[in-house]
Scaffold this motif. Sequence first.
Motif, mmCIF file in Angstrom:
data_model
loop_
_atom_site.group_PDB
_atom_site.id
_atom_site.type_symbol
_atom_site.label_atom_id
_atom_site.label_comp_id
_atom_site.label_asym_id
_atom_site.label_seq_id
_atom_site.Cartn_x
_atom_site.Cartn_y
_atom_site.Cartn_z
ATOM 1 N N SER A 54 0.805 -1.223 0.000
ATOM 2 C CA SER A 54 0.000 0.000 0.000
ATOM 3 C C SER A 54 0.840 1.276 0.000
ATOM 4 C CB SER A 54 -0.973 0.011 1.179
ATOM 5 O OG SER A 54 -0.276 -0.036 2.410
ATOM 6 N N GLN A 55 2.082 1.211 0.455
ATOM 7 C CA GLN A 55 2.921 2.405 0.492
ATOM 8 C C GLN A 55 4.033 2.379 -0.559
ATOM 9 O OE1 GLN A 55 4.070 3.672 4.440
ATOM 10 N NE2 GLN A 55 2.328 2.580 5.318
ATOM 11 N N VAL A 56 3.955 1.445 -1.506
ATOM 12 C CA VAL A 56 4.928 1.389 -2.596
ATOM 13 C C VAL A 56 4.541 2.431 -3.640
ATOM 14 C CG1 VAL A 56 5.816 -0.036 -4.479
ATOM 15 C CG2 VAL A 56 5.514 -1.027 -2.201
ATOM 16 N N THR A 57 5.511 3.231 -4.068
ATOM 17 C CA THR A 57 5.234 4.327 -4.996
ATOM 18 C C THR A 57 5.691 4.046 -6.426
ATOM 19 O OG1 THR A 57 7.304 5.347 -4.276
ATOM 20 C CG2 THR A 57 5.277 6.097 -3.203
ATOM 21 N N PHE A 58 6.547 3.027 -6.611
ATOM 22 C CA PHE A 58 7.037 2.670 -7.940
ATOM 23 C C PHE A 58 7.546 1.241 -7.887
ATOM 24 C CE2 PHE A 58 10.623 2.037 -10.804
ATOM 25 C CZ PHE A 58 10.065 2.382 -12.021
ATOM 26 N N CYS A 59 7.365 0.521 -8.983
ATOM 27 C CA CYS A 59 7.921 -0.823 -9.087
ATOM 28 C C CYS A 59 8.396 -1.038 -10.518
ATOM 29 C CB CYS A 59 6.880 -1.876 -8.712
ATOM 30 S SG CYS A 59 7.532 -3.563 -8.731
ATOM 31 N N GLY A 60 9.690 -1.243 -10.683
ATOM 32 C CA GLY A 60 10.270 -1.496 -11.995
ATOM 33 C C GLY A 60 10.290 -2.980 -12.305
ATOM 34 N N ALA A 61 10.865 -3.306 -13.453
ATOM 35 C CA ALA A 61 10.947 -4.703 -13.888
ATOM 36 C C ALA A 61 11.713 -5.565 -12.889
ATOM 37 C CB ALA A 61 11.615 -4.769 -15.257
ATOM 38 N N GLY A 62 12.755 -4.989 -12.305
ATOM 39 C CA GLY A 62 13.519 -5.733 -11.299
ATOM 40 C C GLY A 62 12.678 -6.073 -10.086
ATOM 41 N N GLY A 63 11.782 -5.171 -9.711
ATOM 42 C CA GLY A 63 10.884 -5.430 -8.585
ATOM 43 C C GLY A 63 9.932 -6.572 -8.880
ATOM 44 N N LEU A 64 9.423 -6.597 -10.121
ATOM 45 C CA LEU A 64 8.563 -7.710 -10.519
ATOM 46 C C LEU A 64 9.345 -9.020 -10.480
ATOM 47 C CD1 LEU A 64 6.587 -6.186 -13.521
ATOM 48 C CD2 LEU A 64 5.799 -6.521 -11.162
ATOM 49 N N GLY A 65 10.601 -8.960 -10.900
ATOM 50 C CA GLY A 65 11.448 -10.142 -10.845
ATOM 51 C C GLY A 65 11.655 -10.640 -9.426
ATOM 52 N N VAL A 66 11.822 -9.707 -8.493
ATOM 53 C CA VAL A 66 11.966 -10.086 -7.083
ATOM 54 C C VAL A 66 10.697 -10.776 -6.592
ATOM 55 C CG1 VAL A 66 12.144 -9.185 -4.723
ATOM 56 C CG2 VAL A 66 13.675 -8.335 -6.502
ATOM 57 N N LEU A 67 9.552 -10.195 -6.905
ATOM 58 C CA LEU A 67 8.288 -10.794 -6.464
ATOM 59 C C LEU A 67 8.126 -12.209 -7.022
ATOM 60 C CD1 LEU A 67 5.816 -7.780 -6.755
ATOM 61 C CD2 LEU A 67 6.914 -8.689 -4.696
ATOM 62 N N LEU A 68 8.449 -12.393 -8.299
ATOM 63 C CA LEU A 68 8.345 -13.723 -8.911
ATOM 64 C C LEU A 68 9.327 -14.708 -8.284
ATOM 65 C CD1 LEU A 68 7.882 -12.802 -12.662
ATOM 66 C CD2 LEU A 68 6.237 -13.986 -11.194
ATOM 67 N N GLY A 69 10.547 -14.262 -8.043
ATOM 68 C CA GLY A 69 11.546 -15.137 -7.442
ATOM 69 C C GLY A 69 11.192 -15.542 -6.022
ATOM 70 N N VAL A 70 10.713 -14.591 -5.247
ATOM 71 C CA VAL A 70 10.316 -14.895 -3.866
ATOM 72 C C VAL A 70 9.106 -15.818 -3.873
ATOM 73 C CG1 VAL A 70 9.411 -13.891 -1.724
ATOM 74 C CG2 VAL A 70 11.345 -12.819 -2.894
ATOM 75 N N GLN A 71 8.197 -15.595 -4.814
ATOM 76 C CA GLN A 71 7.039 -16.480 -4.905
ATOM 77 C C GLN A 71 7.471 -17.911 -5.233
ATOM 78 O OE1 GLN A 71 4.526 -16.385 -8.369
ATOM 79 N NE2 GLN A 71 2.710 -16.373 -7.053
#
Length: 107
Positions: A54-71
């Motif tokens: 809820s307090q994230v203001t930006f998410c780049g491609a690397g952030g999406l990669g982190v989410l996928l990897g952690v998942q």
Amino acid sequence: MTVIEAVAPLEASILKPTLVHLSGDIDIFNTAQLRQRLLNTLSRSTSTLVLDLSQVTFCGAGGLGVLLGVQARARALGVTLTLTGMPPFMTRLLHITGLDRHFVRVA
């Protein structure tokens, strides 16, 4: 990006989720740190790890990669990764990339 808080329940219970609050930008400058902190939290998580965005203001491609990897790591450990507090831009980003079908999301 700041990890505001990573809270695992005091009582050992698989029913209570581990909650992580994130804030700020998730970009190329902090994805390695975020990945490591989330994997550390995951290693001591309950059966559900909830990321509050809820307090994230930006998410780049690397952030999406982190989410996928952690998942992926969470699944291997039998932990469900859930996203909550999704800002409109995150909802749109996940939809545009087709990743909305890969994450459990709650309001």
